[in-house]
Design an enzyme around this catalytic site. Sequence first.
Site, PDB file in Angstrom:
ATOM      1  N   ALA A  24     -11.563 -11.853 -13.453  1.00 40.00           N
ATOM      2  CA  ALA A  24     -10.449 -11.002 -13.874  1.00 40.00           C
ATOM      3  C   ALA A  24      -9.927 -11.392 -15.260  1.00 40.00           C
ATOM      4  O   ALA A  24      -9.606 -10.512 -16.066  1.00 40.00           O
ATOM      5  CB  ALA A  24      -9.320 -11.088 -12.852  1.00 40.00           C
ATOM      6  N   CYS A  34       0.911 -14.970  -3.980  1.00 41.02           N
ATOM      7  CA  CYS A  34       0.856 -15.314  -2.549  1.00 41.02           C
ATOM      8  C   CYS A  34       0.822 -16.831  -2.375  1.00 41.02           C
ATOM      9  O   CYS A  34       0.436 -17.333  -1.320  1.00 41.02           O
ATOM     10  CB  CYS A  34      -0.324 -14.633  -1.858  1.00 41.02           C
ATOM     11  SG  CYS A  34      -1.927 -15.145  -2.475  1.00 41.02           S
ATOM     12  N   PHE A  93      -8.131  -7.757  -8.939  1.00 38.85           N
ATOM     13  CA  PHE A  93      -8.282  -8.502  -7.672  1.00 38.85           C
ATOM     14  C   PHE A  93      -8.237  -7.491  -6.514  1.00 38.85           C
ATOM     15  O   PHE A  93      -7.425  -7.586  -5.610  1.00 38.85           O
ATOM     16  CB  PHE A  93      -7.197  -9.578  -7.499  1.00 38.85           C
ATOM     17  CG  PHE A  93      -7.123 -10.570  -8.624  1.00 38.85           C
ATOM     18  CD1 PHE A  93      -8.033 -11.619  -8.716  1.00 38.85           C
ATOM     19  CD2 PHE A  93      -6.161 -10.451  -9.615  1.00 38.85           C
ATOM     20  CE1 PHE A  93      -7.970 -12.538  -9.754  1.00 38.85           C
ATOM     21  CE2 PHE A  93      -6.089 -11.357 -10.670  1.00 38.85           C
ATOM     22  CZ  PHE A  93      -6.994 -12.411 -10.734  1.00 38.85           C
ATOM     23  N   ARG A 142       0.851  -1.205   0.000  1.00 39.73           N
ATOM     24  CA  ARG A 142       0.000   0.000   0.000  1.00 39.73           C
ATOM     25  C   ARG A 142       0.883   1.252   0.000  1.00 39.73           C
ATOM     26  O   ARG A 142       0.599   2.231  -0.686  1.00 39.73           O
ATOM     27  CB  ARG A 142      -0.954  -0.024   1.207  1.00 39.73           C
ATOM     28  CG  ARG A 142      -2.113  -1.002   1.027  1.00 39.73           C
ATOM     29  CD  ARG A 142      -3.154  -0.895   2.118  1.00 39.73           C
ATOM     30  NE  ARG A 142      -2.781  -1.518   3.373  1.00 39.73           N
ATOM     31  CZ  ARG A 142      -2.890  -2.815   3.647  1.00 39.73           C
ATOM     32  NH1 ARG A 142      -3.374  -3.651   2.746  1.00 39.73           N
ATOM     33  NH2 ARG A 142      -2.528  -3.305   4.821  1.00 39.73           N
ATOM     34  N   ASP A 163     -13.006  -7.092  -9.318  1.00 35.25           N
ATOM     35  CA  ASP A 163     -13.042  -8.235  -8.409  1.00 35.25           C
ATOM     36  C   ASP A 163     -14.302  -9.046  -8.711  1.00 35.25           C
ATOM     37  O   ASP A 163     -15.306  -8.500  -9.159  1.00 35.25           O
ATOM     38  CB  ASP A 163     -13.046  -7.784  -6.938  1.00 35.25           C
ATOM     39  CG  ASP A 163     -12.535  -8.866  -5.999  1.00 35.25           C
ATOM     40  OD1 ASP A 163     -11.353  -8.819  -5.613  1.00 35.25           O
ATOM     41  OD2 ASP A 163     -13.318  -9.784  -5.658  1.00 35.25           O
ATOM     42  N   SER A 164     -14.228 -10.357  -8.442  1.00 32.55           N
ATOM     43  CA  SER A 164     -15.396 -11.202  -8.703  1.00 32.55           C
ATOM     44  C   SER A 164     -16.392 -11.159  -7.550  1.00 32.55           C
ATOM     45  O   SER A 164     -17.494 -11.689  -7.671  1.00 32.55           O
ATOM     46  CB  SER A 164     -14.947 -12.649  -8.949  1.00 32.55           C
ATOM     47  OG  SER A 164     -14.205 -13.107  -7.841  1.00 32.55           O
TER      48      SER A 164
HETATM   49  N1  SAH Z   1      -5.412  -6.697  -3.367  1.00 34.81           N
HETATM   50  C1  SAH Z   1      -6.371  -6.976  -2.313  1.00 34.81           C
HETATM   51  C2  SAH Z   1      -6.399  -8.426  -1.923  1.00 34.81           C
HETATM   52  C3  SAH Z   1      -6.735  -9.366  -3.037  1.00 34.81           C
HETATM   53  S1  SAH Z   1      -7.260 -10.935  -2.482  1.00 34.81           S
HETATM   54  C4  SAH Z   1      -6.047  -6.101  -1.111  1.00 34.81           C
HETATM   55  O1  SAH Z   1      -4.943  -5.548  -1.055  1.00 34.81           O
HETATM   56  O2  SAH Z   1      -6.887  -5.978  -0.228  1.00 34.81           O
HETATM   57  C5  SAH Z   1      -7.803 -11.696  -3.940  1.00 34.81           C
HETATM   58  C6  SAH Z   1      -9.133 -11.185  -4.462  1.00 34.81           C
HETATM   59  O3  SAH Z   1      -9.366 -11.851  -5.683  1.00 34.81           O
HETATM   60  C7  SAH Z   1     -10.360 -11.458  -3.625  1.00 34.81           C
HETATM   61  O4  SAH Z   1     -11.003 -10.246  -3.345  1.00 34.81           O
HETATM   62  C8  SAH Z   1     -11.265 -12.330  -4.495  1.00 34.81           C
HETATM   63  O5  SAH Z   1     -12.639 -11.989  -4.392  1.00 34.81           O
HETATM   64  C9  SAH Z   1     -10.763 -12.024  -5.855  1.00 34.81           C
HETATM   65  N2  SAH Z   1     -10.910 -13.068  -6.876  1.00 34.81           N
HETATM   66  C10 SAH Z   1     -10.730 -14.396  -6.774  1.00 34.81           C
HETATM   67  N3  SAH Z   1     -10.870 -14.995  -7.969  1.00 34.81           N
HETATM   68  C11 SAH Z   1     -11.165 -14.012  -8.859  1.00 34.81           C
HETATM   69  C12 SAH Z   1     -11.392 -13.986 -10.258  1.00 34.81           C
HETATM   70  N4  SAH Z   1     -11.342 -15.092 -10.998  1.00 34.81           N
HETATM   71  N5  SAH Z   1     -11.647 -12.799 -10.840  1.00 34.81           N
HETATM   72  C13 SAH Z   1     -11.681 -11.663 -10.115  1.00 34.81           C
HETATM   73  N6  SAH Z   1     -11.458 -11.638  -8.789  1.00 34.81           N
HETATM   74  C14 SAH Z   1     -11.195 -12.790  -8.166  1.00 34.81           C
END
Ligand code: SAH
Length: 406
Positions: free
Chosen positions: A290, A350, A240, A224, A262-263
């Site tokens: 995504a 991750c 995401f 961040r 985001d999904s």
């Molecule tokens: N960058 C964020 C954390 C991301 S966690 C932060 O800093 O707070 C991963 C995220 O991916 C989750 O919110 C989940 O809902 C989303 N996600 C999972 N699979 C996905 C997909 N196929 N398409 C879009 N989003 C997805």
Amino acid sequence: MADVRRATASSTQPLVLTLQPGRERSLQRRHPWIFSGGVARVEGAPRPGDTVLVRSADGTDLGWAAYSPESQIRARMWTFDPDETVDDDFVTARVAASAARRASLLGDGRTDSARLVFSEADGVPGLVADRYGDTVVCQLTTVGADSWREVVADALAALPGVTCVYERSDADVRDREGLDARVGLLRGHQPSPELLAHEDAHRFAVDVTGGHKTGFYLDQRDARRAVAQVAEGRRVLNVFSYTGAFSVIAAARGARSVTSVDSSGPALAVATRNGELNGVDIGELVEGDAFTVLRGLRDRAKQYDLVLLDPPKLANTERQLDKATRAYKDLNLLAVKLLAPGGTLMTWSCSGAMSMDLFQKVVAGAALDAKREVRIVGRLHQPADHPVPLAFPEAEYLKGLILTAE
Ligand code: SAH
């Protein structure tokens, strides 16, 4: 030889886990895991979560471990000192010592939120405890940690300033330990429905009861701050996005435009709230997959100056690595294609099973396919409250690259 005690008073048989010859070596290097294949025999019929004395094949006592009969990781070491006693005081002291190690982080005035206990990395295998202001949200992911629930709850509630301890033990990994999900209040008052994590100049809503992990991605704190440094004047694509933490920061730092993908509809609803809480326009929110959304943007020849790509864990195990590698490649290829000349990509994995080395190779392949000259200008890691013991490199899971493309 240590005085062998049972975790329960009802039986007199000692609980001893004896290793196969040679399997004491990793323990002598202070690695805390005993795999099922390393166990020669178990005496005394321990129940799941019981504390067992670990003995080498030649009869040397090596310490005490939590027994997990359903897991491939059959036991996790509590202590490498056979003369130590694993009891309420032991667990309480481990939790308190771990929290105390975060004091400087929480004391710097920049945040009131941090991971207080990070499982094996803090000597409490199976316990994660995240603090958000006066609230602690914990996760018990192993049967060993689960069997100390009440002691852990008391220890967390006893930390200075803590008024609420809430449990979010609903991670999938509990299945591997034969444990059902458990969610609910452990100590104190119910968490505030508007619980906030304060960080630098920002406030983020923490969805304790319904959100991912314990409600917020504490592990992206350093990222961040990295986003804050480069967002000004940029067209930002946050893929995401979860609850839009990066998007809020980009908007607050004067990004030209912000798009979050985001999904999860509920996560995007919290992103809207986070925009309001910080007095910024969160920008465009796109709910969808995504991969599909990125392809759509590519087909429309969209360009961005800063792309953030933070997918969920795509490989849970080494076996899933091949498939995950293809997914990381696809995502990064699409992301690089969306970069305007001179643009920046911050990209993460991750997945603990994917090393920084492999991740970098995958991203290099993506840049090559995109026919772009891409340079590493920085690297990102999990922050100080997610430490990695030298004896337990498995604790390292989050790695990121900051890239610029010509
Ligand atoms: N960058 C964020 C954390 C991301 S966690 C932060 O800093 O707070 C991963 C995220 O991916 C989750 O919110 C989940 O809902 C989303 N996600 C999972 N699979 C996905 C997909 N196929 N398409 C879009 N989003 C997805």
